[in-house]
Design a protein around this motif. Structure first.
Motif, PDB file in Angstrom:
ATOM      1  N   PHE A  72       0.817  -1.228   0.096  1.00  0.00           N
ATOM      2  CA  PHE A  72       0.017  -0.031  -0.046  1.00  0.00           C
ATOM      3  C   PHE A  72       0.638   1.250  -0.070  1.00  0.00           C
ATOM      4  O   PHE A  72       0.804   2.038  -0.887  1.00  0.00           O
ATOM      5  CB  PHE A  72      -0.708   0.104   1.148  1.00  0.00           C
ATOM      6  CG  PHE A  72      -2.129  -0.144   1.201  1.00  0.00           C
ATOM      7  CD1 PHE A  72      -2.902  -1.344   0.901  1.00  0.00           C
ATOM      8  CD2 PHE A  72      -2.963   1.008   1.302  1.00  0.00           C
ATOM      9  CE1 PHE A  72      -4.218  -1.233   0.716  1.00  0.00           C
ATOM     10  CE2 PHE A  72      -4.342   1.281   0.870  1.00  0.00           C
ATOM     11  CZ  PHE A  72      -4.978  -0.007   0.896  1.00  0.00           C
ATOM     12  N   MET A  75       3.221   1.562  -3.174  1.00  0.00           N
ATOM     13  CA  MET A  75       2.565   2.047  -4.230  1.00  0.00           C
ATOM     14  C   MET A  75       2.022   3.664  -4.145  1.00  0.00           C
ATOM     15  O   MET A  75       2.199   4.161  -5.138  1.00  0.00           O
ATOM     16  CB  MET A  75       1.100   1.256  -4.480  1.00  0.00           C
ATOM     17  CG  MET A  75       1.295  -0.069  -4.831  1.00  0.00           C
ATOM     18  SD  MET A  75       0.121  -1.105  -4.996  1.00  0.00           S
ATOM     19  CE  MET A  75       0.471  -2.698  -5.769  1.00  0.00           C
TER      20      MET A  75
ATOM     21  N   VAL B 129      -6.243 -10.636  -2.330  1.00  0.00           N
ATOM     22  CA  VAL B 129      -6.085  -9.323  -2.370  1.00  0.00           C
ATOM     23  C   VAL B 129      -4.797  -8.752  -3.253  1.00  0.00           C
ATOM     24  O   VAL B 129      -4.993  -7.993  -4.062  1.00  0.00           O
ATOM     25  CB  VAL B 129      -5.865  -8.679  -1.165  1.00  0.00           C
ATOM     26  CG1 VAL B 129      -5.789  -7.161  -0.956  1.00  0.00           C
ATOM     27  CG2 VAL B 129      -6.997  -9.359  -0.037  1.00  0.00           C
ATOM     28  N   MET B 133      -4.286  -5.970  -6.220  1.00  0.00           N
ATOM     29  CA  MET B 133      -3.210  -4.987  -6.112  1.00  0.00           C
ATOM     30  C   MET B 133      -2.316  -4.910  -7.115  1.00  0.00           C
ATOM     31  O   MET B 133      -1.893  -3.680  -7.697  1.00  0.00           O
ATOM     32  CB  MET B 133      -2.491  -5.049  -4.661  1.00  0.00           C
ATOM     33  CG  MET B 133      -3.421  -4.766  -3.229  1.00  0.00           C
ATOM     34  SD  MET B 133      -2.456  -4.440  -2.121  1.00  0.00           S
ATOM     35  CE  MET B 133      -1.979  -3.062  -1.978  1.00  0.00           C
ATOM     36  N   TRP B 137      -1.576  -1.859  -9.895  1.00  0.00           N
ATOM     37  CA  TRP B 137      -0.386  -1.324  -9.684  1.00  0.00           C
ATOM     38  C   TRP B 137       0.620  -1.537 -11.031  1.00  0.00           C
ATOM     39  O   TRP B 137       1.288  -0.559 -11.627  1.00  0.00           O
ATOM     40  CB  TRP B 137       0.582  -1.723  -8.724  1.00  0.00           C
ATOM     41  CG  TRP B 137       1.813  -0.909  -8.598  1.00  0.00           C
ATOM     42  CD1 TRP B 137       2.019   0.341  -8.153  1.00  0.00           C
ATOM     43  CD2 TRP B 137       3.108  -1.310  -9.251  1.00  0.00           C
ATOM     44  NE1 TRP B 137       3.213   0.699  -8.216  1.00  0.00           N
ATOM     45  CE2 TRP B 137       3.984   0.019  -8.797  1.00  0.00           C
ATOM     46  CE3 TRP B 137       3.528  -2.314  -9.747  1.00  0.00           C
ATOM     47  CZ2 TRP B 137       5.364  -0.356  -9.124  1.00  0.00           C
ATOM     48  CZ3 TRP B 137       4.859  -2.485 -10.048  1.00  0.00           C
ATOM     49  CH2 TRP B 137       5.931  -1.412  -9.901  1.00  0.00           C
ATOM     50  N   ILE B 149      -6.274   0.145  -4.781  1.00  0.00           N
ATOM     51  CA  ILE B 149      -6.396   0.560  -3.188  1.00  0.00           C
ATOM     52  C   ILE B 149      -7.480   0.546  -2.600  1.00  0.00           C
ATOM     53  O   ILE B 149      -7.762   0.128  -1.480  1.00  0.00           O
ATOM     54  CB  ILE B 149      -5.470   1.764  -3.268  1.00  0.00           C
ATOM     55  CG1 ILE B 149      -4.174   1.780  -3.724  1.00  0.00           C
ATOM     56  CG2 ILE B 149      -5.857   2.590  -1.774  1.00  0.00           C
ATOM     57  CD1 ILE B 149      -3.449   2.581  -3.630  1.00  0.00           C
ATOM     58  N   SER B 152      -8.491  -3.049  -2.083  1.00  0.00           N
ATOM     59  CA  SER B 152      -7.896  -4.035  -1.228  1.00  0.00           C
ATOM     60  C   SER B 152      -8.075  -3.331   0.349  1.00  0.00           C
ATOM     61  O   SER B 152      -8.157  -4.357   1.283  1.00  0.00           O
ATOM     62  CB  SER B 152      -6.268  -3.884  -1.375  1.00  0.00           C
ATOM     63  OG  SER B 152      -5.930  -2.825  -2.032  1.00  0.00           O
ATOM     64  N   SER B 153      -8.351  -2.165   0.374  1.00  0.00           N
ATOM     65  CA  SER B 153      -8.759  -1.345   1.668  1.00  0.00           C
ATOM     66  C   SER B 153     -10.044  -2.062   2.237  1.00  0.00           C
ATOM     67  O   SER B 153     -10.389  -2.317   3.450  1.00  0.00           O
ATOM     68  CB  SER B 153      -8.611  -0.159   2.039  1.00  0.00           C
ATOM     69  OG  SER B 153      -9.315   0.600   0.785  1.00  0.00           O
TER      70      SER B 153
END
Lengths: 176, 343
Positions: A72, A75, B129, B133, B137, B149, B152-153
């Motif tokens: 996280f 990125m 996940v 991600m 990316w 993001i 995944s959050s």
């Protein structure tokens, strides 16, 4: 003997390879992904030792939760080649010496222990959930509970850090 | 030797059935959407449009494969692969039926009954996940990254509540093995009657984990184009979409086996049928329950609008987790009371 050790050999090679790649990769995101892979191979070692619960928790907590947060942040901060911080040769040399000394200590510890007797790992039941749970809540109940307090303290600390930033922002807005 | 053959056949069958059901879920989704919106739905390919999933598959394969120039090629391919792999992995621990007796040996209709079955599922889900991600990316696109993001959050937040809702169930049953949990629900002793709150929490979290409406924030086209799969085309996009349907099927199977008795149905002992026939009947009933939950997933999708992102996080952290904690405390108290600790 070779046949018995084959899964371990493959796993060990993979763990060492991925651990090296964590350090050697040019892109930070690749490093993190190799680290995740490394965690998986270590999880495999736990499975070989018949520690299934440890394996599952290792995957869920380390590979599944902590590394996601790592990924996280990486990125978001978007490291470029131009912005990459360069260390001076002095720092690089110091780091090499420190890491080398650590390696020396670890190697000497391993050689001093002499022959480590192979435990009958694949037949013992210590790693299964039922046995582990009973052990944790009877013989090791005090350390276990103290660990939970430690985690609670860390959590409160994280919340405090988060809050302080929020107050600062509000203060700045008030001033301008 | 025979053991290996039986397991191998079981693995292949479970794999093919998951893929088949996922393919026909796409058809079912469109038909149900059509039904709920008073339309006809797909009806051109084959009778009643039954060949539509096949046509879609061929279309996906025939499309041009595009990898963006500045994308990270290896990771770009790895993303959908992880997604598909984790989707197929969870079927291993689900008990699809009781036992079959072949040549006087009893074979469980379950690929493997791990004594950490539930934790295994959580492990696999938490790896899933990464598919999102990495894909988001590697596309090197801001919309993709934002979508990844978000997704995944959301998944991490709801995984917590999901785990806690399961802990209460584990406390009641005293085991982590799914085969054992299903066995305990013999007849009509379904866990949903003793864990209603846990069931509702688990169901909501399953919706969030599968990125289904009302939690389909990762796919909200109006804000983020195509989110984490914006840059994907051809079968790679197909894999992302397909994995979602497999996940839906597997979640339905998990909900049915944890809370709705799995292959158990009432009066199972009073039918007086041979063992193998009963097992097959149980499996059919299990699939009936699974199909009901797949229908339920779709029903919700075409009924409720999606949450706003802050509402989603509010529900996840301020409502679901406290409720799950309350459920754990309540369950603990009841278990202690049943064991006579309070007398």
């Amino acid at each position: 003997m070779l046949n018995q050790n084959l899964p371990f050999m493959i796993l060990a090679t993979l763990s060492v390879f991925s651990a090296l790649m964590v350090v050697l990769s040019r892109k930070p995101v690749h490093s993190v992904l190799y680290l995740i892979f490394c965690f998986f191979t270590i999880g495999g070692h736990y499975l070989l030792l018949n520690a299934q619960f440890l394996f599952a928790v290792h995957i869920i907590v380390y590979a599944g939760a902590i590394m996601v947060l790592f990924l996280f942040t990486l990125m978001f901060i978007n490291l470029n080649k131009e912005l990459e911080p360069h260390k001076t040769n002095l720092v690089k040399g110091a780091a090499t010496i420190v890491a080398g000394t650590l390696l020396l200590i670890m190697v000497s510890t391993v050689t001093d222990t002499g022959n480590i007797l192979p435990q009958q790992a694949s037949t013992n039941e210590v790693g299964t959930v039922a046995v582990l749970g009973k052990k944790l809540y009877s013989d090791y109940v005090l350390p276990f509970e103290i660990t939970s307090i430690l985690l609670l303290a860390a959590m409160v600390g994280a919340v405090m850090i988060g809050k302080r930033i929020q107050i600062k922002i509000k203060h700045n807005e008030f001033n301008t | 030797m025979e053991f290996i053959i039986v397991k191998f056949v079981l693995v292949v069958v479970v794999f093919l059935v998951s893929l088949g059901i996922a393919a026909y879920s796409t058809y079912a989704e469109r038909k149900i959407a059509a039904f709920l919106q008073d339309r006809v739905g797909p009806d051109r390919a084959g009778p009643f449009g039954l060949l539509q999933p096949l046509a879609d598959g061929v279309k996906m394969f025939m499309k041009e494969e595009i990898i963006p120039t500045h994308a990270d090629k290896g990771l770009f391919i790895l993303g959908p692969s992880i997604m598909m792999m984790t989707a197929c992995l969870t079927g291993v621990v689900i008990p699809w039926g009781s036992t079959l007796i072949i040549n006087c040996t009893e074979y469980p209709v379950q690929i493997t009954d791990l004594n950490i079955g539930i934790l295994y599922i959580f492990g696999v889900v938490s790896i899933g996940v990464y598919g999102i991600m990495i894909g988001g990316w590697a596309s090197n696109n801001k919309y993709s990254l934002m979508g990844a993001i978000r997704a995944s959050s959301q998944m991490i937040s709801y995984e917590l509540a999901m785990g806690m809702s399961i802990i209460a169930l584990v406390m009641m049953t005293g085991t982590l093995s799914i085969g054992e949990i299903v066995k305990q629900q013999q007849g009509m002793h379904w866990n949903v009657f003793v864990q209603p709150l846990g069931f509702v929490l688990f169901l909501i979290c399953a919706f969030a984990e599968c990125n289904r409406t009302p939690f389909d924030l990762p796919e909200c086209e109006t804000e983020l184009v195509g989110v984490y799969h914006t840059e994907y085309s051809s079968m790679k996009l197909g894999f992302y979409l397909f994995a979602e349907y497999i996940n839906m099927f597997i979640s339905s199977a998990i909900i049915s086996s944890l809370y709705f008795g799995g292959y158990n149905f009432p009066f199972i002992d009073q039918l007086g049928l041979p063992h193998n026939v009963l097992t097959l009947l149980g499996t059919l009933i299990f699939f009936g329950k699974v199909f009901f939950f797949i229908f339920f997933f779709m029903w919700i999708r075409w009924t409720l609008p999606r949450f706003r992102y802050d509402q989603l996080m509010h529900v996840g952290w301020r409502i679901m987790i406290p409720l799950a904690l309350f459920n754990i405390l309540l369950t603990a108290a009841i278990v202690l009371w049943q064991n006579g600790q309070f007398n």
